[in-house]
Design an enzyme around this catalytic site. Structure first.
Site, PDB file in Angstrom:
ATOM      1  N   SER A 120       0.867  -1.165  -0.039  1.00 45.88           N
ATOM      2  CA  SER A 120       0.062   0.098   0.022  1.00 45.88           C
ATOM      3  C   SER A 120       0.996   1.357   0.224  1.00 45.88           C
ATOM      4  O   SER A 120       2.121   1.314   0.408  1.00 45.88           O
ATOM      5  CB  SER A 120      -0.808  -0.042   1.300  1.00 45.88           C
ATOM      6  N   TYR A 166      -0.495  -0.839  10.357  1.00 43.86           N
ATOM      7  CA  TYR A 166      -0.766  -1.244   9.027  1.00 43.86           C
ATOM      8  C   TYR A 166       0.468  -0.462   8.200  1.00 43.86           C
ATOM      9  O   TYR A 166       0.852  -1.508   7.399  1.00 43.86           O
ATOM     10  CB  TYR A 166      -2.328  -0.571   8.700  1.00 43.86           C
TER      11      TYR A 166
END
Length: 121
Positions: free
Chosen positions: A11, A24
């Site tokens: 990401s 994350y």
């Protein structure tokens, strides 16, 4: 001709910080580094290893169910993205197809970030 192709999907959070998203972001940064390390380790076997890191996507997401409908939130987010739009699933798939196709045969250990310029800004 490569013996195999691996494309990880981390990401853009691997490259930018965000409040309340540390676990994350750390996991995505680890995936980018793993991609680099495996690219070196597996090159002798003809295996390429690359990553495609999407930023905000124009897809339904349970985690954005409330924010996606919030016009003020979306307007503010789009202002931070130089292209002022979200990435599409087709754009991410196109990058993966490029990396696993003939044109990607000499590319290994790289990450293509598809975020409308967010990480460049």
């Amino acid at each position: 001709q490569a013996a195999g192709r691996i494309v990880t999907i981390p990401s853009a959070h691997a490259f930018v910080g965000a409040a309340e998203r540390s676990a994350y972001g750390i996991s995505k940064a680890a995936l980018v580094q793993m991609t680099r390390m495996l690219a070196i380790e597996w090159a002798e076997h003809g295996i390429t290893v690359n990553a495609v890191a999407p930023g905000r996507m124009d897809t339904p997401s349970p985690s954005r169910a409330g924010t996606g409908a919030d016009k003020a939130y979306m307007d503010a987010m789009l202002k931070r993205i130089p292209l002022h739009r979200l990435a599409t699933a087709e754009e991410v798939a196109g990058a993966v197809a490029f990396l696993v196709g003939p044109a990607g045969a000499s590319i290994t250990g790289q990450t293509i970030v598809i975020d409308g310029g967010l990480t460049a800004a």
